[in-house]
Design an enzyme around this catalytic site. Structure first.
Site, mmCIF file in Angstrom:
data_model
loop_
_atom_site.group_PDB
_atom_site.id
_atom_site.type_symbol
_atom_site.label_atom_id
_atom_site.label_comp_id
_atom_site.label_asym_id
_atom_site.label_seq_id
_atom_site.Cartn_x
_atom_site.Cartn_y
_atom_site.Cartn_z
ATOM 1 N N GLU A 169 -0.412 -8.254 5.337
ATOM 2 C CA GLU A 169 -0.095 -8.308 6.779
ATOM 3 C C GLU A 169 -1.341 -8.288 7.646
ATOM 4 O O GLU A 169 -1.273 -8.562 8.835
ATOM 5 C CB GLU A 169 0.852 -7.154 7.148
ATOM 6 C CG GLU A 169 0.262 -5.746 7.156
ATOM 7 C CD GLU A 169 0.201 -5.078 5.775
ATOM 8 O OE1 GLU A 169 0.346 -5.776 4.746
ATOM 9 O OE2 GLU A 169 -0.007 -3.847 5.728
ATOM 10 N N CYS B 8 0.831 -1.216 0.000
ATOM 11 C CA CYS B 8 0.000 0.000 0.000
ATOM 12 C C CYS B 8 0.868 1.271 0.000
ATOM 13 O O CYS B 8 1.401 1.621 -1.042
ATOM 14 C CB CYS B 8 -0.983 -0.014 1.163
ATOM 15 S SG CYS B 8 -2.331 1.164 0.954
ATOM 16 N N HIS C 233 -3.054 -5.284 1.724
ATOM 17 C CA HIS C 233 -2.353 -5.500 2.990
ATOM 18 C C HIS C 233 -2.304 -6.972 3.386
ATOM 19 O O HIS C 233 -3.100 -7.403 4.226
ATOM 20 C CB HIS C 233 -3.043 -4.723 4.116
ATOM 21 C CG HIS C 233 -3.000 -3.241 3.936
ATOM 22 N ND1 HIS C 233 -1.880 -2.494 4.254
ATOM 23 C CD2 HIS C 233 -3.914 -2.363 3.463
ATOM 24 C CE1 HIS C 233 -2.121 -1.224 3.988
ATOM 25 N NE2 HIS C 233 -3.354 -1.112 3.499
#
Lengths: 201, 295
Positions: free
Chosen positions: A172, A81, A170
């Site tokens: 993560e 991002c 994302h």
């Protein structure tokens, strides 16, 4: 190199802690990077999600911009991002400086505002994964040598160039750590990464 | 309460992106641009900063739409705006306008003295203030995707912000050593859902990011509350009520990143002019306190 690859996470601002957890779940050792010295003993770097304008400002003010760019000439960098925006060769909406480590053009906030943020499934080579888009950018152009690994609505969302990896979403924030695993593999193959003209991938 | 819905994960996700950053109060597009250039991760669009609301009195409401819209057009970072506690129609209007976060805030005059907005019903995420763990968990139960400790807005005095972050952190630590039956009792004391109390007991933290607000005026203040456990800071009057807003904004941004590094904090503090004038909390009438608004 120790058994666990040491991965730096740029911790100027953003969801660096989520990346630390993902790296550790994927079998790496995560180290927070806030100064040029912190880059010395890591084998790769993650640039997390967050506000790219804030990170860019701190990179400049704290004299980290050039050290990170130099680092990327030898070692793998993974941007998600805001990290994707910082790694791109060109940024629009509005224009801003970037590290230029991956030859793509990125448009900021291209899906709209927070109410347009979304979670969608995307197809990877080895199956589906979830993609969390938050005020995400869109990759408008990919240069030669950039390989598109996944797309969403015909726009590339996961790309690699040489040893560098970029996601506009994302990973993560998802349970699936396959993308972090892939980055760790790149990092191990890259080794000390002295030969810039002949990246291992 | 399902916190694993896509909608709630996206709300918390944006809060995650703001961690380690500074959210600045701004009253016009010009200030918003100064804030963005200085490295703010988001701006809070307001008609008046809390120090002026305090001074001028009267009913403080959601800002004029024109002001918020101007600010949204002027910057590329997220834009937040405040609604009165319990005023779900102000919230609906801001949702349609497209602000990125809504602050259901004690800084404005409350619209409802018993109820807060039912925030799970909105697509736009909400942040709410809290002084203690019970308040924080009630707000999360209602759907807040980010908590900020309240402090005392517009005071330029860090003492309340410190009290609130210390209280919440201590109350969370205490839960981690309790047994299951004790947690049931604690849920009753905290006036919070057992499910959330159990989450905190297991993880030692809130299920959403926890930021700090209300009285932060210097880089040292920002570093202090972050050392105490805040994950980012809101600075209201502290920036644009100081003598050199741009320098102070940059300095507080630097402090939020390097809050553990005294050498960097010295650098950040070096060039500062005068801070905003501060208020002594004990000199305020209880009716002048903003932190006691919210239930």
């Amino acid at each position: 190199m120790t058994d666990k690859p040491r991965v730096g996470v740029l911790a100027l601002q953003g969801d660096f802690d989520a990346h630390r957890r993902a790296i550790e779940r994927a079998g790496g050792d995560a180290v927070e990077v806030r100064t040029a010295e912190d880059l010395r003993d890591v084998e790769g770097l993650v640039i997390p999600g967050g506000e790219s304008t804030t990170m860019l400002k701190l990179l400049n003010d704290e004299h980290l911009f050039e050290p990170v760019r130099e680092f990327g000439k030898r070692k793998p960098v993974f941007g998600t991002c805001a990290g994707a925006i910082l790694l791109a060769s060109e940024v629009v909406n509005p224009h801003q400086d970037s590290l230029g480590l991956v030859d793509i053009t990125v448009e900021r906030n291209a899906y709209g505002r927070q109410i347009d943020s979304r979670i969608s499934d995307i197809e990877l080579d080895d199956g589906k994964t979830e993609a969390v888009f938050i005020r995400a950018p869109v990759i408008r152009r990919v240069g030669q040598g950039v390989k598109v690994l996944a797309s969403y609505r015909n726009d590339p969302v996961l790309v690699e160039q040489g040893r560098h990896l970029i996601a506009t979403f994302h990973p993560e924030l998802s349970r699936d750590i396959s993308i972090h695993r892939k980055f760790l593999e790149t990092l191990i193959q890259n080794g000390d990464g002295r030969d810039d003209e002949n990246p291992s991938r | 309460m399902n916190f694993q819905t896509d909608q709630f994960r996206l709300k918390v996700g944006l809060a995650e992106m703001l961690k380690g950053g500074v959210i600045m109060d701004v009253v016009n597009a010009e200030q918003a641009v100064v804030a963005e250039k200085a490295g703010a991760v988001a701006v809070m669009a307001l008609e008046r900063v809390p120090a002026d609301i305090r001074k001028e009195g009267g009913v403080a409401r959601m800002s004029q739409i024109r002001i918020i819209r101007d600010i949204m057009e002027a910057v590329s970072i997220p834009v937040m705006a405040k609604v009165r506690i319990g005023h779900f129609m102000e919230a609906r209007i801001l949702e349609v306008l497209g602000v990125d976060y809504i602050d259901e805030s004690e800084v404005l005059t409350p619209a409802d003295e018993e109820h807060h907005v039912s925030k799970h019903d909105f697509k736009v995420p909400f942040v709410c203030g809290a002084r203690n763990l019970g308040e924080a968990l009630r707000r999360i139960a209602e759907g807040a995707a980010m908590i900020r400790t309240k402090g005392e807005a517009g005071s330029g005095n860090i003492v309340e912000a410190v009290r609130h972050i210390r209280t919440i952190v201590k109350e969370m630590k205490q839960l981690t050593v309790l047994g299951k039956e004790e947690l049931v009792h604690e849920a009753k004391n905290l006036q919070a859902p057992l499910e959330l109390v159990e989450y905190v007991a297991e993880h030692g933290k809130l299920p959403v990011p926890n930021f700090s607000a209300g009285g932060i005026a210097t880089p040292a203040d920002a570093a202090l509350v972050m050392q105490l456990g805040a994950e980012a800071v809101f600075v209201g009057s502290g920036i644009f009520k100081s003598s050199d807003p741009e320098t102070r904004a940059r300095a507080i941004v630097k402090a939020a990143t390097y809050y553990r590094d005294p050498v960097k904090l010295l650098e950040a503090s070096e060039e500062l002019g005068e801070a905003m004038p501060g208020l002594e909390i004990s000199k305020l009438e209880s009716s002048e306190l903003m932190q006691t608004r919210g239930w």
